[in-house]
Design a protein around this motif. Structure first.
Motif, PDB file in Angstrom:
ATOM      1  N   THR A 181      90.877 -10.435  40.027  1.00 55.18           N
ATOM      2  CA  THR A 181      91.173  -9.410  41.031  1.00 55.18           C
ATOM      3  C   THR A 181      92.675  -9.376  41.333  1.00 55.18           C
ATOM      4  OG1 THR A 181      90.904 -11.044  42.774  1.00 55.18           O
ATOM      5  CG2 THR A 181      88.950  -9.741  42.226  1.00 55.18           C
ATOM      6  N   HIS A 193      98.349  -4.997  51.705  1.00 59.45           N
ATOM      7  CA  HIS A 193      96.958  -5.459  51.667  1.00 59.45           C
ATOM      8  C   HIS A 193      96.853  -6.895  52.173  1.00 59.45           C
ATOM      9  CE1 HIS A 193      93.059  -6.603  49.814  1.00 59.45           C
ATOM     10  NE2 HIS A 193      92.769  -5.351  50.100  1.00 59.45           N
ATOM     11  N   HIS A 222      90.243  -2.191  36.783  1.00 59.16           N
ATOM     12  CA  HIS A 222      88.899  -2.001  37.353  1.00 59.16           C
ATOM     13  C   HIS A 222      88.926  -1.057  38.562  1.00 59.16           C
ATOM     14  CE1 HIS A 222      89.131  -5.774  40.200  1.00 59.16           C
ATOM     15  NE2 HIS A 222      89.174  -4.714  40.948  1.00 59.16           N
ATOM     16  N   VAL A 231      88.505  -2.310  52.226  1.00 62.12           N
ATOM     17  CA  VAL A 231      88.576  -3.684  51.703  1.00 62.12           C
ATOM     18  C   VAL A 231      89.992  -4.200  51.801  1.00 62.12           C
ATOM     19  CG1 VAL A 231      86.620  -3.784  50.182  1.00 62.12           C
ATOM     20  CG2 VAL A 231      88.663  -2.628  49.397  1.00 62.12           C
TER      21      VAL A 231
HETATM   22  C1  LIG Z   1      96.869  -2.239  47.371  1.00 59.33           C
HETATM   23  C2  LIG Z   1      95.780  -3.254  47.140  1.00 59.33           C
HETATM   24  N1  LIG Z   1      96.120  -4.478  46.731  1.00 59.33           N
HETATM   25  C3  LIG Z   1      95.197  -5.435  46.518  1.00 59.33           C
HETATM   26  C4  LIG Z   1      93.863  -5.163  46.701  1.00 59.33           C
HETATM   27  C5  LIG Z   1      92.852  -6.259  46.437  1.00 59.33           C
HETATM   28  O1  LIG Z   1      92.154  -5.924  45.273  1.00 59.33           O
HETATM   29  P1  LIG Z   1      91.080  -6.918  44.651  1.00 59.33           P
HETATM   30  O2  LIG Z   1      89.767  -6.496  45.225  1.00 59.33           O
HETATM   31  O3  LIG Z   1      91.159  -6.663  43.168  1.00 59.33           O
HETATM   32  O4  LIG Z   1      91.451  -8.295  45.021  1.00 59.33           O
HETATM   33  C6  LIG Z   1      93.450  -3.901  47.120  1.00 59.33           C
HETATM   34  C7  LIG Z   1      92.029  -3.590  47.332  1.00 59.33           C
HETATM   35  O5  LIG Z   1      91.631  -2.479  47.511  1.00 59.33           O
HETATM   36  C8  LIG Z   1      94.438  -2.927  47.346  1.00 59.33           C
HETATM   37  O6  LIG Z   1      94.105  -1.714  47.797  1.00 59.33           O
END
Ligand SMILES: Cc1ncc(COP(=O)(O)O)c(C=O)c1O
Length: 448
Positions: free
Chosen positions: A119, A155, A268, A448
């Motif tokens: 992720t 985030h 993804h 999220v």
């Molecule tokens: C700008 C941004 N960075 C990071 C993430 C985290 O993503 P992940 O679910 O792949 O950890 C998100 C999740 O939507 C996001 O919008």
């Protein structure tokens, strides 16, 4: 099973609904596959929120397209573990080649090292650990003096990554964003200089290309200059928005990223690749190696080649690159760019419908495929109730957030099966629910 559009997007269930239907312990004797599949359809599917539904517009809308799904079957069938080159040469080499293809599509310079993590959260955590190692080694800094910067729209994975890397929470600076929710470079530099004067060591800045609340694009070129001046590692979080750079006319989203130290994009999220696949790039893989390489006797091999276990926390690694390779080859850059470009155009169209109706207000610029709006003159609670009514229809699923304390509905477009007709129908559902009875089924759903 029937066509995806016949399912409610958001699972119409209450917490515990599936648990109540399942036995408290596993079967002692094996069961026939027909019964397992019947329970999958009858018990599991009703409690599924359908991320692959064309009416899914919550969070960041994503797609797992058929070529990627087929590759996932093959990955499971092969069941390899890509910890060392030797433990599956094909996986290590396909990962390097596929990520280099993607780097070229993104317009990033040659020579960047790429690795797949699960992720963007994990990718960003690794960036922060790399930055930490570099600052500790090159600047003789103490861990408690390291300071990290991001905008107030970044985030939460940035905070989590910093905490995981051992950075004190009090050393995470949230730089106020401007009226369009972008990090303000002059405030960043002022904060960096204040910390330097106080004897702290600014070591990492995260800029976001497509923020989660509103898809704002931080001014990366200006942030890159500040980072270079102050010897700070710049990490660009393009988890969702960075992928727009594969569209020739939308390259601007990654402007300045070639001056960064690391970048994450999530195929993804917006490249039709089934969850999970996050592509991480850095100019300094040596710092990741220094932080994470630890080779016990039983994992020693003779080949002079890349062993991906040396560049991250995990030892075992799935054969994730196969699905990206399938998707990139099946659609080609033209095919994928056309889909992303179409999503952005539909978002512009939707924004124009919002602006044309005096009952609604557009709450942020629309640089990508995502629209933030709310009903004028209504309280946050009333807008939240409107969102709940929309989601309770089962036709679409949107999420909400607050922008400077104002509740807004977020409409994300990112599913490859979504058509313009779907967007038109979704807008009809949204408008039809503006005034209605209080929802009974769903509570607040945050991004999220
Ligand atoms: C700008 C941004 N960075 C990071 C993430 C985290 O993503 P992940 O679910 O792949 O950890 C998100 C999740 O939507 C996001 O919008």
């Amino acid at each position: 099973m029937c066509e995806i559009r016949s399912y409610p997007v958001l699972a119409p269930v209450k917490p515990g609904a599936l648990t109540q239907k399942l036995p408290a312990s596993a079967p002692e004797r094996g069961e026939p596959m027909e019964r397992i599949l019947a329970d999958f359809c009858g018990q599991v599917i009703p409690a599924v929120t359908h991320w692959n539904h064309p009416g899914f517009h919550a969070f960041f809308s994503v797609s797992g397209a058929p070529p990627g799904i087929l590759a996932e079957f093959l990955t499971a069938a092969l069941n390899i573990n890509e910890m060392l080159w030797k433990s599956c040469p094909a996986a290590t080499e396909l990962e390097q080649v596929t990520l280099d293809w993607l780097r070229q599509w993104l317009g990033m310079p040659p020579g960047w090292f790429g690795i797949i993590y699960d992720t963007a959260s994990t990718s960003t955590m690794h960036a922060i650990v790399g930055a930490r190692e570099k600052a500790l080694a090159e600047r003789g800094a103490r861990l408690e003096d390291l300071v990290l910067y991001c905008s107030d729209q970044a985030h939460s994975s940035v905070d989590k990554g910093a905490i995981t890397a051992g950075i004190p929470r009090t050393n995470i600076r949230k730089i106020p964003s401007d009226g369009d929710f972008r990090l303000q470079p002059h405030l960043l530099e002022a904060a960096v200089e204040a910390d330097e004067r106080a004897g702290k060591v600014p070591f990492c800045v995260t800029a976001t290309v497509g923020t989660t609340p509103s898809t704002a694009v931080d001014p990366v070129p200006a942030i890159a200059s500040i980072s270079a001046r102050h010897r700070i590692w710049l990490h660009v979080d393009g988890a969702y928005g960075g992928l727009a750079a594969i569209v020739p006319g939308r390259r601007w989203v990654l402007a300045g990223a070639d001056g960064a130290d690391s970048l994450v994009v999530n195929p993804h999220k917006w490249l039709l690749t089934p969850i999970d696949l996050s592509a991480f790039y850095t100019r300094h893989p040596e710092w990741l190696r220094r932080a994470f390489s630890l080779v016990p006797e039983y994992l020693r091999t003779d080949e002079q080649t890349v062993n991906l276990m040396d560049y991250g926390m995990q030892l075992g690694r799935r054969f994730r690159s196969l699905k990206l390779w399938f998707v990139m080859r099946y659609y080609g850059r033209d095919g994928l760019a056309a889909i992303i470009d179409q999503h952005c155009r539909w978002a512009q169209e939707l924004a124009s419908w919002v602006q044309a109706d005096p009952r609604f207000e557009l709450c942020a610029p629309v640089p990508l495929s995502f629209v933030c709006f709310h009903a004028r003159g209504r309280t946050n609670q009333e807008n939240q109730a409107w969102l709940d009514r929309i989601n309770a229809t089962g036709a679409v699923f949107l999420s909400g957030t607050t922008l400077r304390d104002v509740f807004v509905l977020r409409f994300a477009i990112g599913n490859h099966q979504t058509t313009r007709d779907d967007i038109v129908r979704a807008w009809e559902v949204i408008r039809s629910q503006l005034d209605g009875p209080a929802p009974t089924q769903y509570s607040q759903i945050n991004p999220v």
